[in-house]
Design a protein around this motif. Structure first.
Motif, PDB file in Angstrom:
ATOM      1  N   GLU A  51       0.838  -1.199   0.000  1.00  0.00           N
ATOM      2  CA  GLU A  51       0.000   0.000   0.000  1.00  0.00           C
ATOM      3  C   GLU A  51       0.873   1.248   0.000  1.00  0.00           C
ATOM      4  O   GLU A  51       2.017   1.212   0.426  1.00  0.00           O
ATOM      5  N   ASP A  52       0.266   2.299  -0.470  1.00  0.00           N
ATOM      6  CA  ASP A  52       0.988   3.574  -0.530  1.00  0.00           C
ATOM      7  C   ASP A  52       0.807   4.305   0.792  1.00  0.00           C
ATOM      8  O   ASP A  52      -0.236   4.894   1.054  1.00  0.00           O
ATOM      9  N   LYS A  53       1.829   4.220   1.645  1.00  0.00           N
ATOM     10  CA  LYS A  53       1.700   4.815   2.980  1.00  0.00           C
ATOM     11  C   LYS A  53       1.638   6.331   2.911  1.00  0.00           C
ATOM     12  O   LYS A  53       0.979   6.970   3.712  1.00  0.00           O
ATOM     13  N   ARG A  54       2.343   6.893   1.964  1.00  0.00           N
ATOM     14  CA  ARG A  54       2.328   8.352   1.832  1.00  0.00           C
ATOM     15  C   ARG A  54       0.915   8.829   1.513  1.00  0.00           C
ATOM     16  O   ARG A  54       0.406   9.771   2.091  1.00  0.00           O
ATOM     17  N   LYS A  55       0.271   8.082   0.602  1.00  0.00           N
ATOM     18  CA  LYS A  55      -1.082   8.452   0.214  1.00  0.00           C
ATOM     19  C   LYS A  55      -2.036   8.334   1.393  1.00  0.00           C
ATOM     20  O   LYS A  55      -2.887   9.156   1.611  1.00  0.00           O
ATOM     21  N   GLN A  56      -1.829   7.262   2.182  1.00  0.00           N
ATOM     22  CA  GLN A  56      -2.700   7.095   3.351  1.00  0.00           C
ATOM     23  C   GLN A  56      -2.561   8.266   4.296  1.00  0.00           C
ATOM     24  O   GLN A  56      -3.542   8.790   4.803  1.00  0.00           O
ATOM     25  N   ASN A  57      -1.315   8.667   4.519  1.00  0.00           N
ATOM     26  CA  ASN A  57      -1.109   9.806   5.402  1.00  0.00           C
ATOM     27  C   ASN A  57      -1.769  11.050   4.833  1.00  0.00           C
ATOM     28  O   ASN A  57      -2.432  11.803   5.535  1.00  0.00           O
ATOM     29  N   ASP A  58      -1.596  11.230   3.496  1.00  0.00           N
ATOM     30  CA  ASP A  58      -2.190  12.393   2.861  1.00  0.00           C
ATOM     31  C   ASP A  58      -3.701  12.402   3.031  1.00  0.00           C
ATOM     32  O   ASP A  58      -4.300  13.405   3.369  1.00  0.00           O
ATOM     33  N   SER A  59      -4.307  11.230   2.817  1.00  0.00           N
ATOM     34  CA  SER A  59      -5.760  11.212   2.870  1.00  0.00           C
ATOM     35  C   SER A  59      -6.238  11.374   4.301  1.00  0.00           C
ATOM     36  O   SER A  59      -7.291  11.929   4.558  1.00  0.00           O
ATOM     37  N   GLN A  60      -5.398  10.906   5.272  1.00  0.00           N
ATOM     38  CA  GLN A  60      -5.783  11.141   6.659  1.00  0.00           C
ATOM     39  C   GLN A  60      -5.775  12.631   6.967  1.00  0.00           C
ATOM     40  O   GLN A  60      -6.701  13.156   7.558  1.00  0.00           O
ATOM     41  N   SER A  61      -4.723  13.300   6.507  1.00  0.00           N
ATOM     42  CA  SER A  61      -4.680  14.733   6.793  1.00  0.00           C
ATOM     43  C   SER A  61      -5.759  15.450   6.008  1.00  0.00           C
ATOM     44  O   SER A  61      -6.332  16.415   6.477  1.00  0.00           O
ATOM     45  N   ALA A  62      -6.067  14.915   4.796  1.00  0.00           N
ATOM     46  CA  ALA A  62      -7.146  15.523   4.031  1.00  0.00           C
ATOM     47  C   ALA A  62      -8.464  15.405   4.790  1.00  0.00           C
ATOM     48  O   ALA A  62      -9.286  16.307   4.772  1.00  0.00           O
ATOM     49  N   ASP A  63      -8.630  14.251   5.472  1.00  0.00           N
ATOM     50  CA  ASP A  63      -9.860  14.071   6.243  1.00  0.00           C
ATOM     51  C   ASP A  63      -9.984  15.150   7.306  1.00  0.00           C
ATOM     52  O   ASP A  63     -11.069  15.627   7.617  1.00  0.00           O
ATOM     53  N   ILE A  64      -8.854  15.499   7.852  1.00  0.00           N
ATOM     54  CA  ILE A  64      -8.877  16.508   8.898  1.00  0.00           C
ATOM     55  C   ILE A  64      -9.158  17.888   8.285  1.00  0.00           C
ATOM     56  O   ILE A  64      -9.976  18.643   8.775  1.00  0.00           O
ATOM     57  N   ASP A  65      -8.501  18.136   7.153  1.00  0.00           N
ATOM     58  CA  ASP A  65      -8.628  19.448   6.540  1.00  0.00           C
ATOM     59  C   ASP A  65      -9.999  19.681   5.919  1.00  0.00           C
ATOM     60  O   ASP A  65     -10.511  20.775   5.911  1.00  0.00           O
ATOM     61  N   SER A  66     -10.571  18.633   5.386  1.00  0.00           N
ATOM     62  CA  SER A  66     -11.774  18.827   4.591  1.00  0.00           C
ATOM     63  C   SER A  66     -12.637  17.590   4.702  1.00  0.00           C
ATOM     64  O   SER A  66     -12.137  16.471   4.811  1.00  0.00           O
TER      65      SER A  66
END
Lengths: 458, 583
Positions: free
Chosen positions: B310-325
């Motif tokens: 899995e793409d861990k970077r993407k997971q982190n990004d989407s987690q932060s995206a969840d927080i942002d938006s």
């Protein structure tokens, strides 16, 4: 039938030996060469061609293609040999039974282990990677060279090195099998019983096969006896093809194993740890044709009851009593400064430089049956060298380059932050947290020693 | 209103749906299918990798492909599938799988044997004589899940440890195992899986045990032969299912499918194979890009894993995206988000200061990305080295299978080789190329019908034919997508009238946002899930205790609908209604 099995195994071995390890050519110029077997040579060149030392002298010509290392002011010693290690293997203990002679760590070598590179950074070029000490008769070990970057496990093997096997006496096997599983051995007496019983089984096993092989020549319908991979290995010990390496601490049990091996005609043994070896050094030296060897810690003990009676003078006492002695690491940390460990034998017992260096070079090589190939700087030996910026027995010495088979595998000037061969594509990125001086004490209070922070701050 | 089928065929199709759906409820009361003849008309037919017919027709009759080509006459009894916008592939073949083998329920921690050095073969996971056909369950959900990904056949093996048993080739449809099984005892499954807390408890002991088993099996086979020639004077060989199950392997009549999880396993399996001399297919070998040359030299058939990191970077990004938006984009496993421009990995990096964590971290992340990329490119690398391979889904969730094949294609695997790895290569490795793997006359009616190029991310699978049986994919994702876009006009509360032979029945139908809903009448309430709504046509099936499965297909025009409801009890009846209110 058995011959057929052996033939198959032999062919497999040949096939793997045929995969030649890569070699290189290198001229190490103008260093102080610590040959170990032929004294110290000032301002001397060492030439390695295609993995072998071909010349030692001054103003040697550089063959085409050879890398030149200017070692003026530096010290060149034979690559360090760690006689007891558990690095670069996927499994250590098959602890399910008191006897597991049939397994071998050589089947589970892991060339990706960063411990190989770290050992190179401590000048170590060869390791004797061993099965653990959970069993009276554990698995077979493997002698490897630190050819960092070889991604095929076969590339680590030191082809042609004699087979060795791990035995263990005392608390470990009695704890695991006796107390853990209510099986033999539950006592040191039981350990001896298991040893004798297994050797006796191996004798009967070999007799059965010998009888069958005699019969089948005249009677095609002779029925072969059951195949037993474990007793095959035990029979190979009895016929002298496998060197016994025995985890041991107490003098009484070491004497016991020598008696057992004598009774069964086995005369090559290296005792590992041997903390009470100093008590029985003459007896060790007198064992068999060449004496029993000892591979010890410099000054490590008291981590369990049977290891309390110990001394840092062990190396000196054993050496001066004529016991072939080495100092080992048994650790992926300690193996990075075995030259410090060897130096302790000078503080405790006053060994000479050569005697001290021999503890981590030619002596372990001889114990492993590879003394004619590695362990000293001599023409004809493997081009395995470690280059230090100070005398390696000095506390200020830092390894600069480590060479295996004429190839530089560690170079302090090309030592990038991340030297791993592979990384986990899904692992979280860990970065060390640098503690300030103030919270260092906090760490200690919490029970964890933050060595990184400690070194950065103290 | 656009009808895909002539009315009579609509009924046929509905009845077929009813039949299939109902069979899963109770196979004891089956009614025959209306027809076992299908005509896929006007499709792009990929007969085999690189062999494509445009605007062609495929006829399936009685489970077999009976005609492929242009200008093929449509048999009078065929159910026609207008496939002019579709692409038809040969049904995919899973080279190694546990499909149809239920996951054992969580066992209480097994008793450790009194002497863990000498457990029974069963305790140690040494069951070479276990036949996977005895473990198959025709209604196991994994079969339908794999079918949804376009698979029609699979080589299945038991779950277990070092030697779990013998494999079978199955078709991914059937009401009982007799219909599923294509052939049995096709392989011996092996893996470096140690026993728990007993011998062999480590990989090195598994390897030692394999040696022991093979050497001893050779000896026992020798004694068997002597005894068979003439038993006089030879003690009766004892019954020994474990070693005897290895005889066909020793003889070269059964291939060992050796599953490996990583490149270290690969070296170990290859070493064992060379030493013991058995015929082998190597499977899995995740991250084996370091061993490409060795794999090539070994000349051993390969079944590559579809499990990708899995793409861990993407997971982190989407987690932060969840927080942002709250409007985080859904991410799929592999492709997806636009690449963030990151500096390349610098293998020589030496940070100047111990405190320069950011620089070090950035480099470590770049390295991890590069490593992951190597996994994604591993299929292409094997192909570039000239190796043919099939796929195994063994370590992969069914829903990840097709996306991950596409990821391999996005990362350097050609579409033809990818298709071969799904069809012809596994057919050849499994020895079923005479009957499976291509769309040719006489082969088993295994087809995948997709809305376009199967390797395009947006392509959906519409039908899968297994052994000539049609499965229409009412995929949840289609429903979900529809609900986002246009479910609106179906959602709401409706009054309906069903004109049964015994008079009209009236009631209320509720369609929810997620295309689930209810039909309520005086006598009963029926709940449905996974309805589809496309081109104004709403359809769903629902199981009822009283009248079996009922299927409804209606066309919505504004605030009215008209269509048909059918069940095996009541037959097909007109079904119409009006909107009562919006949801």
């Amino acid at each position: 039938m058995k011959q057929l099995f052996l033939l198959t195994c032999g062919l497999a071995l040949l096939a793997s030996a045929a995969a030649q390890a890569p070699t290189g050519s290198v001229l190490v110029r103008d260093g102080t060469v610590l040959t170990v077997t032929d004294g110290t040579l000032e301002n001397t060149d060492v030439l390695v061609v295609d993995g072998r030392i071909t010349a030692i002298g001054s103003d040697l010509d550089t063959p085409a293609g050879a890398e030149i290392i200017e070692a003026g002011g530096m010290y060149v010693m034979p690559g360090i040999i760690d006689a007891h290690s558990h690095i670069a293997i996927s499994n250590v203990n098959e602890s399910s039974a008191p006897v597991t002679a049939q397994v071998t760590v050589g089947d589970v070598l892991n060339p990706y282990s960063i411990a190989l590179y770290r050992a190179l950074a401590g000048g170590v070029t060869t390791s004797h990677v061993m099965h653990g000490s959970a069993n009276v008769i554990g698995g077979q070990n493997e002698t490897i060279k630190h050819r960092w970057g070889a991604v095929d496990p076969e590339g680590l093997r030191m082809a042609g090195a004699p087979r060795t096997i791990k035995f263990a006496l005392g608390e470990n096997p009695t704890r695991v099998h006796g107390r853990g599983n209510n099986l033999r051995p539950a006592s040191r007496m039981g350990v001896e019983y298991v040893l004798r019983e297994t050797f006796n089984k191996a004798i009967r096993y070999q007799e059965a096969w010998d009888r069958y092989e005699a019969q089948v020549r005249s009677n095609r319908r002779a029925v072969p006896p059951a195949y037993n991979g474990q007793l095959e290995v035990m029979a190979d010990i009895l016929s002298g093809d496998i060197i016994v390496n025995c985890h041991s601490y107490r003098a009484d049990e070491i004497l016991m194993l020598m008696r057992v091996l004598e009774d069964f005609g086995v005369d090559r043994v290296t005792f590992q740890h041997v903390n009470e070896g100093f008590k029985i050094a003459p007896e060790l030296a007198a064992f068999g044709a060449e004496g029993a060897a000892a591979s010890i810690f410099a000054d490590w003990w008291a981590y369990k009851f049977e290891v309390y009676y110990s001394t840092a003078y062990n190396a000196a006492i054993l050496t001066r009593n004529g016991v072939l002695t080495s100092i080992n690491s048994d650790s992926a940390e300690l193996n990075r400064h075995l030259y410090h460990e060897a130096g302790k034998s000078q503080k405790y017992g006053g060994l000479t430089d050569n005697e001290a260096l021999a503890l981590i070079t030619i002596n372990p090589a001889k114990q492993l049956g590879i003394g004619d190939r590695v362990g000293s700087i001599e023409v004809g030996k493997d081009g395995d060298l470690a280059i230090f910026d100070a005398h390696p027995l000095s506390i200020y010495a830092v390894p600069q380059k480590t060479i295996v088979d004429g190839i530089v595998y560690f170079d302090i000037d090309r030592d990038a932050d991340d030297m791993r061969l592979r990384v986990d594509p899904e692992a979280a990125i860990d970065t060390a947290i640098l503690h300030t001086h103030d919270d260092h004490h906090q760490c200690l209070h919490e029970g964890s020693i933050d060595l990184y922070g400690f070194l950065a701050n103290e | 209103m656009m009808l895909r089928y002539r009315p009579v065929l609509l009924l046929c199709a509905l009845m077929a749906c009813v039949q299939v759906g109902w069979a899963q409820v109770d196979s004891g009361n089956e009614i025959p299918e209306v027809t076992r003849t299908y005509a896929l008309v006007g499709a792009t037919v990929v007969q085999a990798p690189g062999r494509v017919l445009e605007r062609a027709t495929v006829i399936i009759r009685d489970g077999l492909i009976t005609a492929v080509g242009r200008d093929i006459p449509i048999p009078f009894d065929a159910e026609q599938v207008a496939a002019d916008s579709f692409t038809v592939y040969s049904g995919f073949i899973d080279g190694l799988s546990h499909a149809g083998i239920p996951v054992p329920k969580e066992q209480p921690r097994a008793e450790r044997p009194d002497d863990p050095g000498f457990p029974s073969d069963i305790e140690a996971g040494i069951l070479p004589g276990l036949d996977v056909r005895t473990l198959l369950k025709a209604d196991d959900k994994s079969l339908a899940d794999l079918r949804k990904a376009g698979f029609t056949a699979a080589h299945v093996v038991p779950r277990g440890r070092m030697l779990p048993g013998s494999g079978a080739i199955i078709l991914l449809a059937g009401d009982d195992i007799h219909e599923l099984v294509y052939s049995g005892e096709t392989s011996l499954f092996a893996q470096l899986a140690s026993a728990r807390r007993m011998y062999p408890g480590t990989d090195m002991a598994v390897i030692a045990k394999m040696r022991q088993l093979f050497q001893e099996a050779r000896r026992r086979q020798r004694i068997e032969q002597l005894y068979a020639e003439d038993p006089t004077g030879i003690s009766r060989p004892e019954y020994d299912p474990t070693h005897y199950a290895l005889f066909p392997v020793i003889d070269g009549n059964r291939t060992v499918y050796f599953h490996t999880e990583d490149v270290l396993d690969v070296h170990r399996a290859l070493a064992l194979q060379e030493e013991l001399g058995f015929s082998m297919v190597l499977t899995g070998f995740s991250g084996s890009f370091d061993a490409v040359d060795k794999l090539k030299d070994a000349q051993i058939p390969l079944l590559l894993t579809l499990d990708l990191p899995e793409d861990k970077r993407k997971q982190n990004d989407s987690q932060s995206a969840d927080i942002d938006s709250t409007e985080a984009q859904p991410t799929d496993i592999a492709g997806g988000l636009p690449e963030v421009a990151t500096p390349a990995y610098d293998p020589l990096l030496r940070v100047q200061d111990l405190n320069d964590l950011e620089e070090e971290k950035r480099n470590l992340e770049a390295r991890r990305d590069a490593e992951r990329k190597a996994y994604l490119e591993s299929a292409g690398a094997l192909a570039s080295a000239g190796m043919a391979f099939g796929f195994t889904t063994l370590d992969t969730k069914a829903s990840d299978v097709l996306p991950n094949v596409r990821t391999y294609v996005e990362n350097g695997l050609s579409e033809d080789v990818a298709l071969a790895a799904l069809t012809t290569s596994p057919a050849r490795i499994l020895g079923v190329a005479a009957t499976m793997g291509t769309i040719d006359v006489g082969k088993v009616g295994n087809l995948v019908v997709a809305t376009g190029n199967i390797f395009d991310k947006d392509t959906e699978i519409r039908y899968v034919f297994v052994d000539g049986r049609k499965f229409e994919m009412e995929a949840a994702q289609r429903g979900a997508r529809t609900s986002d876009a246009e479910a609106g006009s179906a959602v709401g509360t409706w009054s309906f009238t069903a004109s049964t032979p015994d008079g009209d029945v009236v009631g209320t139908m509720v369609v929810n946002d997620d295309l689930s809903g209810t039909i309520s009448m005086d006598v009963m309430e029926i709940t449905f899930t996974d309805a589809t709504f496309e081109d104004d046509v709403l359809s769903f099936s629902a199981a009822t205790a009283e009248i079996g499965t009922i299927s409804v297909t209606v066309t919505i025009t504004g605030d009215e609908f008209e269509g048909v409801a059918s069940s095996e009890v009541a037959g097909s009846i007109p079904f119409s209604g009006q909107r009562v209110n919006d949801p």
